[in-house]
Motif scaffolding. Structure first.
Motif, PDB file in Angstrom:
ATOM      1  N   PHE A   1       0.969  -1.041   0.319  1.00 22.73           N
ATOM      2  CA  PHE A   1      -0.278   0.500   0.302  1.00 22.73           C
ATOM      3  C   PHE A   1       1.121   1.174   0.179  1.00 22.73           C
ATOM      4  CE2 PHE A   1       0.734  -1.888   4.282  1.00 22.73           C
ATOM      5  CZ  PHE A   1       1.205  -1.014   4.545  1.00 22.73           C
TER       6      PHE A   1
ATOM      7  N   GLY B   1       9.400   9.510   6.679  1.00 22.55           N
ATOM      8  CA  GLY B   1       9.557   9.315   5.730  1.00 22.55           C
ATOM      9  C   GLY B   1       9.971   7.495   4.075  1.00 22.55           C
TER      10      GLY B   1
ATOM     11  N   GLY C   1      12.186   4.779   3.286  1.00 19.64           N
ATOM     12  CA  GLY C   1      12.350   3.777   4.281  1.00 19.64           C
ATOM     13  C   GLY C   1      12.292   2.938   4.812  1.00 19.64           C
ATOM     14  N   GLU C   2      13.366   1.616   5.491  1.00 14.23           N
ATOM     15  CA  GLU C   2      12.638   1.603   6.471  1.00 14.23           C
ATOM     16  C   GLU C   2      13.662   1.851   7.573  1.00 14.23           C
ATOM     17  OE1 GLU C   2      10.871  -0.597   8.470  1.00 14.23           O
ATOM     18  OE2 GLU C   2      11.810  -0.816   9.651  1.00 14.23           O
TER      19      GLU C   2
ATOM     20  N   SER D   1       9.950   4.625  13.489  1.00 18.00           N
ATOM     21  CA  SER D   1       8.299   3.322  12.773  1.00 18.00           C
ATOM     22  C   SER D   1       9.113   1.969  11.806  1.00 18.00           C
ATOM     23  CB  SER D   1       8.174   4.569  11.732  1.00 18.00           C
ATOM     24  OG  SER D   1       7.035   3.623  11.654  1.00 18.00           O
TER      25      SER D   1
ATOM     26  N   SER E   1       4.171  -0.419  12.650  1.00 15.70           N
ATOM     27  CA  SER E   1       3.308  -0.342  11.190  1.00 15.70           C
ATOM     28  C   SER E   1       2.090  -1.448  11.209  1.00 15.70           C
ATOM     29  CB  SER E   1       4.001  -0.261  10.011  1.00 15.70           C
ATOM     30  OG  SER E   1       4.885   1.469   9.723  1.00 15.70           O
TER      31      SER E   1
ATOM     32  N   HIS F   1      -1.313  -2.228  11.480  1.00 16.42           N
ATOM     33  CA  HIS F   1      -2.037  -2.499  10.014  1.00 16.42           C
ATOM     34  C   HIS F   1      -3.549  -4.210   9.969  1.00 16.42           C
ATOM     35  CE1 HIS F   1      -0.063   1.179   8.761  1.00 16.42           C
ATOM     36  NE2 HIS F   1       0.827   0.543   8.355  1.00 16.42           N
TER      37      HIS F   1
ATOM     38  N   ASN G   1      -4.263   5.880   2.514  1.00 12.88           N
ATOM     39  CA  ASN G   1      -3.650   7.282   1.438  1.00 12.88           C
ATOM     40  C   ASN G   1      -3.628   6.548   0.141  1.00 12.88           C
ATOM     41  OD1 ASN G   1      -4.262   9.507   2.814  1.00 12.88           O
ATOM     42  ND2 ASN G   1      -1.840   8.988   3.784  1.00 12.88           N
TER      43      ASN G   1
ATOM     44  N   CYS H   1       1.227  10.302   4.567  1.00 12.57           N
ATOM     45  CA  CYS H   1       1.965   9.063   4.895  1.00 12.57           C
ATOM     46  C   CYS H   1       1.418   7.771   4.035  1.00 12.57           C
ATOM     47  CB  CYS H   1       0.766   8.440   5.342  1.00 12.57           C
ATOM     48  SG  CYS H   1       0.665   8.899   7.482  1.00 12.57           S
ATOM     49  N   GLY H   2       2.736   7.555   3.460  1.00 18.03           N
ATOM     50  CA  GLY H   2       3.409   6.556   2.398  1.00 18.03           C
ATOM     51  C   GLY H   2       2.880   7.038   0.555  1.00 18.03           C
TER      52      GLY H   2
HETATM   53  N1  SAH Z   1       8.909   1.957   7.167  1.00 19.12           N
HETATM   54  C1  SAH Z   1       8.702   2.281   7.759  1.00 19.12           C
HETATM   55  C2  SAH Z   1       8.988   3.814   8.322  1.00 19.12           C
HETATM   56  C3  SAH Z   1       8.136   4.794   6.789  1.00 19.12           C
HETATM   57  S1  SAH Z   1       5.884   4.486   6.546  1.00 19.12           S
HETATM   58  C4  SAH Z   1       7.570   1.728   8.227  1.00 19.12           C
HETATM   59  O1  SAH Z   1       6.711   1.224   7.770  1.00 19.12           O
HETATM   60  O2  SAH Z   1       6.953   1.721   9.056  1.00 19.12           O
HETATM   61  C5  SAH Z   1       5.403   5.454   7.802  1.00 19.12           C
HETATM   62  C6  SAH Z   1       4.037   4.992   8.430  1.00 19.12           C
HETATM   63  O3  SAH Z   1       3.295   5.381   7.401  1.00 19.12           O
HETATM   64  C7  SAH Z   1       4.008   3.726   8.003  1.00 19.12           C
HETATM   65  O4  SAH Z   1       2.964   3.156   9.619  1.00 19.12           O
HETATM   66  C8  SAH Z   1       3.127   3.209   7.179  1.00 19.12           C
HETATM   67  O5  SAH Z   1       2.916   1.872   7.062  1.00 19.12           O
HETATM   68  C9  SAH Z   1       2.804   4.314   6.484  1.00 19.12           C
HETATM   69  N2  SAH Z   1       2.151   4.172   5.237  1.00 19.12           N
HETATM   70  C10 SAH Z   1       2.272   3.585   4.094  1.00 19.12           C
HETATM   71  N3  SAH Z   1       1.921   4.193   2.724  1.00 19.12           N
HETATM   72  C11 SAH Z   1       0.482   4.632   3.117  1.00 19.12           C
HETATM   73  C12 SAH Z   1      -0.290   4.560   2.836  1.00 19.12           C
HETATM   74  N4  SAH Z   1      -0.632   4.150   1.351  1.00 19.12           N
HETATM   75  N5  SAH Z   1      -1.687   5.178   3.636  1.00 19.12           N
HETATM   76  C13 SAH Z   1      -1.063   5.183   4.796  1.00 19.12           C
HETATM   77  N6  SAH Z   1      -0.604   5.220   5.599  1.00 19.12           N
HETATM   78  C14 SAH Z   1       0.801   4.381   5.130  1.00 19.12           C
END
Ligand code: SAH
Length: 350
Positions: free
Chosen positions: A117, A156, A158-159, A190, A213, A215, A289, A332-333
């Motif tokens: 996503f 932002g 990356g992990e 995160s 994260s 979900h 999103n 986000c994302g």
């Molecule tokens: N890799 C890390 C940090 C980056 S993502 C992680 O996974 O936590 C930052 C946050 O945005 C995470 O919680 C991720 O799951 C969320 N995210 C990514 N894509 C998204 C989307 N399309 N809609 C809402 N949140 C999203």
């Protein structure tokens, strides 16, 4: 290429200066010029001798990012695209909240996690960012806006736990009272759930917020959304989170992006309650999103509110995250490849 001086924490900088035949106290002066005064050249370090400034110029670089693009949302959120000086570009977001300014930094160029996503999944992984490059995102925005940023989240591109050493070193530099002096409690890491690294982070005893994260509380659903769940499943992940809480006494934050007919019904909420019951935690609900070519679509407002209310009734603290910057693809994302590539083609700073 000369070494990026922003990669050095204070102890490392002292050692580097001793090697250059300098007194270690010079390190504190230089550290202050870099991280407090936020200078862009060694020549501005006026309390150092010309000889030392020359030595610094010969051995190090300040790695000042060029702004390739800056966009501003109606809600005041700003998205930056930085040239990181090796043909690559990264995105960083600045958000304004009542309690202060928060910067959302990237930790890698691209991402290896492959969450279905997330727009960053489309970016081919090219490399980790160094600690200096992580911090330069903050310094560059502080210079551009003439502001002080109070909070930082690793949300932002990356992990962060896949770039563990550089992220930890960046946090140490951010924390240092002689420099930026940002307390660990103002920093959130995160993760998509790299379980062994969550244990390592707990053992650092750093007091930063761990944001996970999640979900979904269901392994089948989560594995479809996030391939990492096939390596470390939900039960292992929660065990690691409990260890983090026990070691740090900090509340863990769970991110939950709600997608219609995927993870947003009351059955899903029940599973989540069973999973998190009794834990020192907080659930952040995010209306998912939609991304280009993505299958997941946003839940209805009604479902989102019902989901939150159900969690709260059952004693799990849950809030709906305010969406910021969605009109400039900064939510986000949404940080992604397209802008990066477009700007690389233009190679034109604003
Ligand atoms: N890799 C890390 C940090 C980056 S993502 C992680 O996974 O936590 C930052 C946050 O945005 C995470 O919680 C991720 O799951 C969320 N995210 C990514 N894509 C998204 C989307 N399309 N809609 C809402 N949140 C999203």
């Amino acid at each position: 290429m000369k070494k990026n001086i922003k990669d050095y924490n204070l102890d490392e900088l002292k050692q580097a200066l001793i090697k250059l035949g300098e007194k270690p106290y010079r390190a504190e002066q230089i550290f202050k010029w870099i991280f407090v005064e936020n200078v862009i050249s060694f020549d501005e370090m006026t309390n150092l001798s010309l000889e030392l400034r020359n030595k610094l110029n010969q051995n190090f670089d300040l790695h000042v990012f060029k702004i390739l693009q800056k966009q501003e949302s109606k809600d005041g959120t700003k998205k930056y695209l930085f040239d990181v000086l090796d043909e690559n570009a990264i995105e960083t977001v600045l958000m304004e909240y009542k309690h202060g300014r928060t910067i959302c930094v990237s930790s890698q160029i691209g991402c290896r996690m492959g969450c279905r996503f997330c727009a960053s999944t489309g970016i081919k992984f090219s490399r980790n960012l160094s600690s200096g490059e992580i911090i330069e995102q903050l310094l560059a925005i502080q210079r551009d806006e003439n502001i002080k940023i109070s909070n930082l989240v690793f949300m932002g591109i990356g992990e962060p736990l896949d770039n563990y050493n550089n992220v930890i070193n960046a946090i140490k530099i951010l924390n240092n009272q002689k420099g930026i002096n940002m307390g660990a409690r103002h920093i959130s890491v995160s993760t998509s759930g790299l379980v062994p690294k969550i244990y390592d982070l707990a053992d650092e005893n750093m007091q930063c917020t761990l944001s996970v994260s999640l979900h979904s509380a269901n392994n089948e659903t989560r594995s479809k959304m996030m391939p990492i769940n096939k390596t470390y499943d939900i039960q292992e992940l929660i065990k690691a989170c409990k260890y983090y809480i026990q070691k740090t006494n900090r509340r863990v934050s769970f991110e939950y992006a709600l997608a219609k007919d995927n993870n947003d019904n009351l059955g899903d909420a029940k599973e989540l309650v069973n999973l998190l019951k009794g834990m020192l935690c907080h659930v952040n609900l995010i209306p998912i999103n939609k991304i280009e070519n993505g299958n997941y679509i946003k839940s209805t407002n009604e479902n989102i509110i019902n989901f939150r209310d159900y969690l709260n009734q059952k004693g799990i603290v849950a809030t709906i995250r305010r969406e910021l910057g969605s009109d400039i693809d900064a939510a986000c994302g949404q940080l992604r490849k397209k802008e990066v590539e477009k700007c690389k083609l233009m190679q034109k700073p604003i």
